[in-house]
Write a protein that holds these residues in place. Sequence first.
Motif, mmCIF file in Angstrom:
data_model
loop_
_atom_site.group_PDB
_atom_site.id
_atom_site.type_symbol
_atom_site.label_atom_id
_atom_site.label_comp_id
_atom_site.label_asym_id
_atom_site.label_seq_id
_atom_site.Cartn_x
_atom_site.Cartn_y
_atom_site.Cartn_z
ATOM 1 N N VAL A 150 0.719 -0.966 0.135
ATOM 2 C CA VAL A 150 -0.151 0.252 -0.159
ATOM 3 C C VAL A 150 0.864 1.092 0.280
ATOM 4 C CG1 VAL A 150 -1.734 1.292 1.027
ATOM 5 C CG2 VAL A 150 -1.893 -0.810 1.428
ATOM 6 N N TYR A 151 0.840 2.028 -0.957
ATOM 7 C CA TYR A 151 1.476 3.619 -0.906
ATOM 8 C C TYR A 151 0.083 4.555 -0.798
ATOM 9 C CZ TYR A 151 4.910 1.397 -3.079
ATOM 10 O OH TYR A 151 5.968 0.120 -4.003
ATOM 11 N N LYS A 152 0.866 4.994 0.205
ATOM 12 C CA LYS A 152 -0.065 7.023 0.215
ATOM 13 C C LYS A 152 -0.263 7.618 -1.185
ATOM 14 C CE LYS A 152 -0.662 10.472 3.192
ATOM 15 N NZ LYS A 152 -0.394 11.085 4.681
ATOM 16 N N ALA A 153 -1.271 7.516 -1.119
ATOM 17 C CA ALA A 153 -1.017 8.665 -2.757
ATOM 18 C C ALA A 153 -0.332 9.800 -2.524
ATOM 19 C CB ALA A 153 -2.347 8.185 -3.898
ATOM 20 N N ARG A 154 0.350 10.369 -2.932
ATOM 21 C CA ARG A 154 0.562 11.692 -3.576
ATOM 22 C C ARG A 154 0.040 12.605 -4.755
ATOM 23 N NH1 ARG A 154 5.521 13.330 -1.164
ATOM 24 N NH2 ARG A 154 4.420 15.671 -1.220
ATOM 25 N N SER A 155 -0.338 13.488 -4.313
ATOM 26 C CA SER A 155 -1.053 15.011 -5.771
ATOM 27 C C SER A 155 -1.048 14.813 -7.088
ATOM 28 C CB SER A 155 -1.658 16.219 -4.648
ATOM 29 O OG SER A 155 -0.098 16.578 -4.478
ATOM 30 N N LYS A 185 0.525 10.585 -11.549
ATOM 31 C CA LYS A 185 -0.528 10.563 -12.432
ATOM 32 C C LYS A 185 -1.025 9.475 -12.852
ATOM 33 C CE LYS A 185 -1.078 14.589 -11.869
ATOM 34 N NZ LYS A 185 -2.822 15.613 -11.356
ATOM 35 N N ARG A 186 0.361 8.033 -13.095
ATOM 36 C CA ARG A 186 0.639 6.922 -13.288
ATOM 37 C C ARG A 186 1.249 6.416 -12.766
ATOM 38 N NH1 ARG A 186 -2.346 7.200 -17.984
ATOM 39 N NH2 ARG A 186 -2.453 5.173 -19.039
ATOM 40 N N PHE A 187 0.659 4.472 -12.901
ATOM 41 C CA PHE A 187 1.032 3.834 -11.914
ATOM 42 C C PHE A 187 2.015 2.915 -12.898
ATOM 43 C CE2 PHE A 187 1.877 -0.529 -10.522
ATOM 44 C CZ PHE A 187 2.998 -0.296 -9.536
ATOM 45 N N VAL A 188 2.810 2.568 -13.373
ATOM 46 C CA VAL A 188 3.549 1.295 -14.139
ATOM 47 C C VAL A 188 4.478 0.072 -12.893
ATOM 48 C CG1 VAL A 188 3.641 3.414 -15.843
ATOM 49 C CG2 VAL A 188 5.766 3.273 -14.704
ATOM 50 N N ALA A 189 4.519 -0.721 -14.387
ATOM 51 C CA ALA A 189 4.970 -1.812 -14.007
ATOM 52 C C ALA A 189 5.427 -3.246 -15.059
ATOM 53 C CB ALA A 189 4.722 -2.885 -12.337
ATOM 54 N N THR A 190 6.085 -4.166 -15.345
ATOM 55 C CA THR A 190 5.820 -5.365 -16.209
ATOM 56 C C THR A 190 5.909 -6.339 -14.611
ATOM 57 O OG1 THR A 190 7.556 -4.469 -17.472
ATOM 58 C CG2 THR A 190 7.369 -6.775 -17.316
ATOM 59 N N VAL A 191 4.613 -6.890 -14.497
ATOM 60 C CA VAL A 191 4.324 -8.079 -13.524
ATOM 61 C C VAL A 191 5.077 -9.992 -14.063
ATOM 62 C CG1 VAL A 191 2.844 -6.752 -12.081
ATOM 63 C CG2 VAL A 191 1.966 -8.431 -14.265
ATOM 64 N N GLY A 192 4.786 -10.166 -13.193
ATOM 65 C CA GLY A 192 5.272 -12.022 -13.930
ATOM 66 C C GLY A 192 5.303 -12.610 -12.511
ATOM 67 N N LEU A 193 5.643 -14.287 -12.666
ATOM 68 C CA LEU A 193 6.123 -14.855 -11.811
ATOM 69 C C LEU A 193 7.661 -14.480 -12.532
ATOM 70 C CD1 LEU A 193 4.039 -16.067 -10.938
ATOM 71 C CD2 LEU A 193 3.967 -17.817 -10.618
ATOM 72 N N THR A 240 -7.198 10.028 -5.705
ATOM 73 C CA THR A 240 -7.293 8.698 -4.557
ATOM 74 C C THR A 240 -6.715 9.526 -3.605
ATOM 75 O OG1 THR A 240 -7.135 7.747 -7.108
ATOM 76 C CG2 THR A 240 -5.639 7.133 -4.731
ATOM 77 N N LYS A 241 -6.558 8.090 -2.081
ATOM 78 C CA LYS A 241 -5.570 8.017 -0.933
ATOM 79 C C LYS A 241 -4.722 7.109 -0.651
ATOM 80 C CE LYS A 241 -8.409 11.434 0.600
ATOM 81 N NZ LYS A 241 -8.520 12.991 -0.106
ATOM 82 N N LEU A 242 -5.149 6.089 -1.562
ATOM 83 C CA LEU A 242 -3.752 5.112 -0.943
ATOM 84 C C LEU A 242 -4.285 4.330 -2.638
ATOM 85 C CD1 LEU A 242 -4.722 3.354 2.112
ATOM 86 C CD2 LEU A 242 -2.875 5.112 1.499
ATOM 87 N N GLU A 295 3.519 14.181 -12.212
ATOM 88 C CA GLU A 295 4.065 15.521 -12.753
ATOM 89 C C GLU A 295 3.406 16.601 -11.992
ATOM 90 O OE1 GLU A 295 0.046 17.284 -15.164
ATOM 91 O OE2 GLU A 295 0.665 15.761 -16.621
ATOM 92 N N GLY A 296 4.881 17.431 -12.218
ATOM 93 C CA GLY A 296 4.394 18.962 -11.473
ATOM 94 C C GLY A 296 5.310 18.518 -9.300
ATOM 95 N N GLU A 297 5.241 18.824 -9.158
ATOM 96 C CA GLU A 297 5.112 19.136 -7.315
ATOM 97 C C GLU A 297 4.133 18.181 -6.890
ATOM 98 O OE1 GLU A 297 8.093 19.110 -6.104
ATOM 99 O OE2 GLU A 297 9.243 19.898 -8.342
ATOM 100 N N ALA A 298 4.349 17.900 -6.101
ATOM 101 C CA ALA A 298 3.330 17.009 -4.648
ATOM 102 C C ALA A 298 2.483 18.152 -4.273
ATOM 103 C CB ALA A 298 3.611 16.248 -4.097
ATOM 104 N N GLU A 299 1.047 18.264 -3.591
ATOM 105 C CA GLU A 299 0.964 19.607 -2.668
ATOM 106 C C GLU A 299 1.398 19.324 -1.243
ATOM 107 O OE1 GLU A 299 -3.774 19.833 -3.165
ATOM 108 O OE2 GLU A 299 -3.355 19.963 -5.290
#
Length: 115
Positions: A21-26, A29-37, A80-82, A109-113
């Motif tokens: 779980v990540y606390k979302a910052r303002s 904009k996107r979450f990216v990953a490559t997933v697999g076993l 988004t909060k989390l 994108e930009g600075e977090a509030e």
Amino acid sequence: IRLRGETFKRGIGCHALAEIVYKARSNYKRFVATVGLDDEKDSGSVTFEVYADDKPLFKSGKVTRRDPWKIVDVAIPKGTKLVRLVVGDAGDGIGCDHADWANAGFITEGEAEPE
């Protein structure tokens, strides 16, 4: 982290059942990953899911070590909060379920509030 013979220098390795779980910052904009076993074991099956709070953004379906990578690239809704990364056991137990989120991260994108 190794997926189908390729080594990734960065990422998150975990074992099913897992929730990260990540606390979302303002400015997220996107979450990216490559997933697999991970190549560490020769069997296993998992599911990968990404949530913005309780809203599903990505569901991989069942992933085995023989399956090609899956690319995660999802928008993080404003407010988004989390952000939750969830690994399930695909319904068949947790044996050999070494799940990788390779090159995982947030596009900003930009600075977090200020909080």
